[in-house]
Design a protein around this motif. Sequence first.
Motif, PDB file in Angstrom:
ATOM      1  N   SER A  13       9.616  -8.845  11.531  1.00 37.83           N
ATOM      2  CA  SER A  13       8.804  -7.910  12.431  1.00 37.83           C
ATOM      3  C   SER A  13       8.593  -6.555  11.922  1.00 37.83           C
ATOM      4  N   ALA A  14       7.565  -6.290  11.914  1.00 39.07           N
ATOM      5  CA  ALA A  14       7.320  -4.796  11.743  1.00 39.07           C
ATOM      6  C   ALA A  14       6.188  -4.062  12.678  1.00 39.07           C
ATOM      7  N   ALA A  15       6.294  -2.824  12.548  1.00 31.32           N
ATOM      8  CA  ALA A  15       5.334  -1.901  13.242  1.00 31.32           C
ATOM      9  C   ALA A  15       4.305  -1.268  12.665  1.00 31.32           C
ATOM     10  N   HIS A  16       3.164  -0.918  12.742  1.00 36.04           N
ATOM     11  CA  HIS A  16       2.265  -0.319  11.840  1.00 36.04           C
ATOM     12  C   HIS A  16       1.078   0.319  12.611  1.00 36.04           C
ATOM     13  N   SER A  96      -2.271   0.181   6.319  1.00 41.14           N
ATOM     14  CA  SER A  96      -1.249  -1.263   6.370  1.00 41.14           C
ATOM     15  C   SER A  96      -2.072  -2.479   6.854  1.00 41.14           C
ATOM     16  N   THR A  97      -3.156  -2.772   6.185  1.00 45.15           N
ATOM     17  CA  THR A  97      -3.687  -3.988   6.727  1.00 45.15           C
ATOM     18  C   THR A  97      -2.979  -4.966   6.264  1.00 45.15           C
ATOM     19  N   SER A  98      -3.312  -6.338   6.682  1.00 43.85           N
ATOM     20  CA  SER A  98      -2.588  -7.398   6.345  1.00 43.85           C
ATOM     21  C   SER A  98      -2.907  -7.763   4.761  1.00 43.85           C
ATOM     22  N   THR A 123       0.829 -15.933   1.179  1.00 43.76           N
ATOM     23  CA  THR A 123       0.105 -15.930   2.532  1.00 43.76           C
ATOM     24  C   THR A 123       0.936 -14.934   3.753  1.00 43.76           C
ATOM     25  N   ILE A 124      -0.054 -13.845   4.297  1.00 43.94           N
ATOM     26  CA  ILE A 124       0.642 -13.361   5.409  1.00 43.94           C
ATOM     27  C   ILE A 124      -0.231 -13.770   6.603  1.00 43.94           C
ATOM     28  N   PHE A 132      -4.119 -13.984   5.580  1.00 46.91           N
ATOM     29  CA  PHE A 132      -4.473 -13.351   4.461  1.00 46.91           C
ATOM     30  C   PHE A 132      -3.615 -13.949   3.131  1.00 46.91           C
ATOM     31  N   THR A 133      -4.536 -14.122   2.144  1.00 48.29           N
ATOM     32  CA  THR A 133      -3.900 -14.770   1.139  1.00 48.29           C
ATOM     33  C   THR A 133      -4.087 -13.864  -0.327  1.00 48.29           C
TER      34      THR A 133
END
Length: 137
Positions: A13-16, A96-98, A123-124, A132-133
């Motif tokens: 879990s992260a904020a951005h 900080s895009t995926s 992969t995210i 996203f890979t």
Amino acid sequence: MPTVTMERVDMFSAAHRLNSDHLSKDENAVLFGKCNNANGHGHNYVWRVKLRGEVDPVSGIVYDLAQLKKEMAIVLDTVDHRNLDKDVEFFKTTVSTSENVAVYMFEKLKSVMSRPELLHKVTIEETPKNIFTYKGK
Ligand SMILES: Nc1nc2c(c(=O)[nH]1)N=C([C@H](O)[C@H](O)COP(=O)(O)OP(=O)(O)OP(=O)(O)O)CN2
Ligand SMILES: [Zn+2]
């Protein structure tokens, strides 16, 4: 020997906030919309790691899973319950895009692995709908 792909999945879990230093305030707002809001927001990211290599004829494994868990834990510690833009050096100069989260997680894991040549792709899943890979350069 046969070549097999193995995959381990974990979460963090992260904020951005999506904001580019190379765009004006208005350009950022238009491009990123609500994701540019000053308060930021968070995700429960799903991180999929795929290794690909030959099965060892003696052990029958491609890579030691316990070793991979330790190495992934090192990377997860840099992002889990963090603010990506403030706590992770990479994102102080990178949006900080995926897409870029996938690049970061790939390169960081590769830098701590005992056999980095086996890292096939990362992969995210930022949300269940946005995936996203990255396979390396
Ligand atoms: N190319 C990219 N575009 C966007 C990214 C990204 O990483 N790369 N990220 C975001 C935001 O981080 C946002 O939080 C994710 O988008 P969001 O609309 O909140 O999530 P969903 O698409 O799953 O929501 P739905 O409204 O259900 O479609 C935005 N753009
Ligand atoms: Zn987001």
